[in-house]
Design an enzyme around this catalytic site. Structure first.
Site, mmCIF file in Angstrom:
data_model
loop_
_atom_site.group_PDB
_atom_site.id
_atom_site.type_symbol
_atom_site.label_atom_id
_atom_site.label_comp_id
_atom_site.label_asym_id
_atom_site.label_seq_id
_atom_site.Cartn_x
_atom_site.Cartn_y
_atom_site.Cartn_z
ATOM 1 N N PHE A 180 -1.084 -4.900 -3.344
ATOM 2 C CA PHE A 180 -0.520 -4.018 -2.222
ATOM 3 C C PHE A 180 -0.864 -2.506 -2.617
ATOM 4 C CE2 PHE A 180 2.381 -7.495 -3.135
ATOM 5 C CZ PHE A 180 2.342 -8.128 -1.999
ATOM 6 N N ASP A 185 -5.308 -5.217 -0.513
ATOM 7 C CA ASP A 185 -4.570 -4.797 0.534
ATOM 8 C C ASP A 185 -4.787 -5.578 1.831
ATOM 9 O OD1 ASP A 185 -2.330 -2.287 1.105
ATOM 10 O OD2 ASP A 185 -3.150 -3.298 2.775
ATOM 11 N N CYS A 210 11.443 -2.012 -3.105
ATOM 12 C CA CYS A 210 11.918 -0.922 -2.354
ATOM 13 C C CYS A 210 12.997 -1.209 -1.219
ATOM 14 C CB CYS A 210 10.733 -0.229 -1.651
ATOM 15 S SG CYS A 210 9.913 -1.360 -0.640
ATOM 16 N N ASN A 223 -5.097 -10.922 1.782
ATOM 17 C CA ASN A 223 -3.516 -11.102 1.722
ATOM 18 C C ASN A 223 -2.970 -11.445 0.276
ATOM 19 O OD1 ASN A 223 -1.100 -12.641 1.894
ATOM 20 N ND2 ASN A 223 -0.933 -12.714 3.895
ATOM 21 N N ASP A 245 3.684 -3.764 -6.033
ATOM 22 C CA ASP A 245 4.380 -2.864 -5.267
ATOM 23 C C ASP A 245 4.220 -3.166 -3.939
ATOM 24 O OD1 ASP A 245 5.791 -0.554 -4.590
ATOM 25 O OD2 ASP A 245 3.666 0.730 -4.175
HETATM 26 N N1 SAH Z 1 1.313 0.699 -3.875
HETATM 27 C C1 SAH Z 1 0.858 1.534 -2.741
HETATM 28 C C2 SAH Z 1 2.023 1.096 -1.661
HETATM 29 C C3 SAH Z 1 2.230 -0.225 -1.018
HETATM 30 S S1 SAH Z 1 2.631 -0.282 0.371
HETATM 31 C C4 SAH Z 1 1.160 2.867 -3.027
HETATM 32 O O1 SAH Z 1 1.663 3.193 -4.172
HETATM 33 O O2 SAH Z 1 0.742 3.815 -2.327
HETATM 34 C C5 SAH Z 1 2.328 -1.665 0.813
HETATM 35 C C6 SAH Z 1 0.892 -2.186 1.297
HETATM 36 O O3 SAH Z 1 0.934 -3.427 1.404
HETATM 37 C C7 SAH Z 1 0.349 -1.594 2.612
HETATM 38 O O4 SAH Z 1 -0.668 -0.660 2.482
HETATM 39 C C8 SAH Z 1 0.150 -2.748 3.476
HETATM 40 O O5 SAH Z 1 -0.891 -3.012 4.329
HETATM 41 C C9 SAH Z 1 0.036 -3.978 2.313
HETATM 42 N N2 SAH Z 1 0.722 -5.366 2.599
HETATM 43 C C10 SAH Z 1 1.726 -5.620 3.148
HETATM 44 N N3 SAH Z 1 1.793 -6.968 3.128
HETATM 45 C C11 SAH Z 1 0.672 -7.401 2.276
HETATM 46 C C12 SAH Z 1 0.212 -8.835 2.017
HETATM 47 N N4 SAH Z 1 0.725 -9.963 2.275
HETATM 48 N N5 SAH Z 1 -0.791 -8.743 1.300
HETATM 49 C C13 SAH Z 1 -1.863 -7.770 0.994
HETATM 50 N N6 SAH Z 1 -1.107 -6.377 1.437
HETATM 51 C C14 SAH Z 1 -0.126 -6.115 2.048
#
Ligand code: SAH
Length: 404
Positions: free
Chosen positions: A230, A252, A347, A280, A307
């Protein structure tokens, strides 16, 4: 201070509500109100009293919101320019004390700064304002003038596109409130530069609440292979790469986020060690942990960061969220080398630290791994926690070293 507040419309709360308000909780729900002396208009300043007519505080009223009153002061003060100058000035002073080197941070974090309904983020010389409550929205001009006086920003923009605004009777609205904003905002976090689009994207642009954790987690990255799940704009990835990671893979599901993260890595001279994969996380981890029956999985990573976004929007979805958390932890642990570190964050308001760690332990049990907790993380100090207002605490994280 002023006696004018004595003539304000009075909201009288039910017996039993006073202590919570006196302890600093600023929200007064419709159901907690016994009566009002005369009907205030939405957005008006009101005084709050208990059923014995003891003064409790001064707040802002909105009949259309579930939260009818947001208390702003526990003293008799006018909610005028001087009030905002004091409160926002105090918020700025706190950031300067707690994060002396920071140039981008959350300047006003609503309840945490005794300004329920107002959020202001500072991205270098540009301020981004959110007013999720009607009463704050009505006072935007005043707030902008105070921000100009205190910070002399190049521009102040509004990013009021949160769905929650409709519960307050507000439309979405964005645009420039003052000055001339650049086409793209950027932030320097711990000396690393992050470019972000001026519109769209998450939150007001970046997850500023992780600023202090980026550095804290990067300490586990030196000489290792890092997986940042993520990864969004590359916050953890870039800090890990700068701290000396051999290789970093960010994952991501947003292609735009991956492109932006890649550009951020390159702009900071870290492009050679980082790679952002548009995938994903659930699918990617599943594929990576799949092994034919006769083979053994060879773990590849020295540091895995998890995260994810909040998997819960309400209490009802907590069981589903816990299943999601368990699955990514189980698979992440299987990809971690014997001496590796897992840094993981949650979060969601509805999953507290205890429950979160229970899920991690249950994943570790299923993966037949033993963990040693080596760090505990919280939101960055520009998202202060008021223990009397439990909603102000939402981000928790742990780092675990694999014992076996
Ligand atoms: N770690 C990041 C914040 C993550 S926010 C930072 O510090 O800035 C969550 C992120 O997860 C978003 O960018 C969203 O696009 C992604 N996301 C949500 N569900 C997801 C999934 N199933 N697989 C991959 N990415 C995902």
């Amino acid at each position: 201070m002023s006696t004018n507040t004595e003539s304000l419309p009075t909201v009288v709360v039910q017996p039993g509500e006073a202590d919570r308000i006196l302890a600093g909780h600023p929200w007064i729900y419709k159901g907690s109100i016994q009566r009002t002396t005369r009907p205030p208009s939405d957005g008006d300043v009101v005084q709050v009293k208990d059923h014995r007519a003891r003064f409790l505080g001064i707040g802002l009223f909105n009949s259309r919101s579930k939260i009818n009153v947001r208390v702003l002061s526990w003293d008799r003060v006018e909610i005028d320019r001087g009030f905002f100058l004091n409160r926002i000035g105090a918020a700025l002073a706190l950031r300067k004390r707690l994060m002396p080197g920071a140039t981008s941070f959350r300047l006003v974090n609503a309840e945490s700064d005794l300004l329920s309904g107002l959020i202001v983020d500072k991205y270098e010389d540009v301020l981004v304002v959110q007013t999720p409550s009607l009463a704050m929205d009505q006072r935007k001009k005043l707030i902008v003038s105070v921000l100009e006086e205190l910070l002399k920003p190049r521009a102040i923009i509004e990013r009021n596109d949160m769905a929650s605004r409709k519960f307050e009777g507000l439309e979405e609205s964005h645009g420039t409130l003052a000055g001339t904003p650049p086409e793209r905002l950027h932030a320097v976090l711990n000396g690393l530069r992050f470019d972000l689009p001026a519109t769209g994207g998450h939150k007001t642009g970046l997850y500023l609440d992780q600023q202090s954790n980026y550095e804290a987690v990067a300490r586990w990255a030196k000489d290792g292979a890092v997986l940042d799940c993520f990864s969004f704009l590359g916050g953890f990835s870039l800090h890990a790469a700068r701290a000396g990671a051999k290789s970093v893979v960010g994952l991501d599901q947003s292609a735009d986020a991956c492109t932006a993260a890649g550009a951020n890595a390159a702009a900071n001279g870290l492009g050679d060690r980082t790679q952002f994969v548009n995938a994903n996380v659930f699918d990617w981890l599943k594929a990576e942990t799949f092994v034919p029956p006769s083979e053994k999985l060879v773990p590849k990573f020295d540091l895995v960061v998890l995260d994810p976004p909040s998997f819960t929007r309400n209490r009802d979805s907590v069981p589903d969220a816990l299943r999601g958390y368990k699955e990514i932890h189980l698979r992440a642990l299987r990809l971690l080398k014997p001496t590796g570190v897992l840094a993981t964050f949650c979060c969601s308001h509805h999953v507290d630290a205890r429950l979160f760690e229970d899920v991690i332990l249950s994943a570790a049990f299923d993966a037949r791994r033993m963990l040693r907790r080596v760090a505990t993380y919280s939101q960055s100090p520009d998202h202060p926690v008021l223990p009397g207002v439990p909603e102000t605490e939402y981000l928790k994280g742990f780092a675990y070293e694999m014992v076996r």
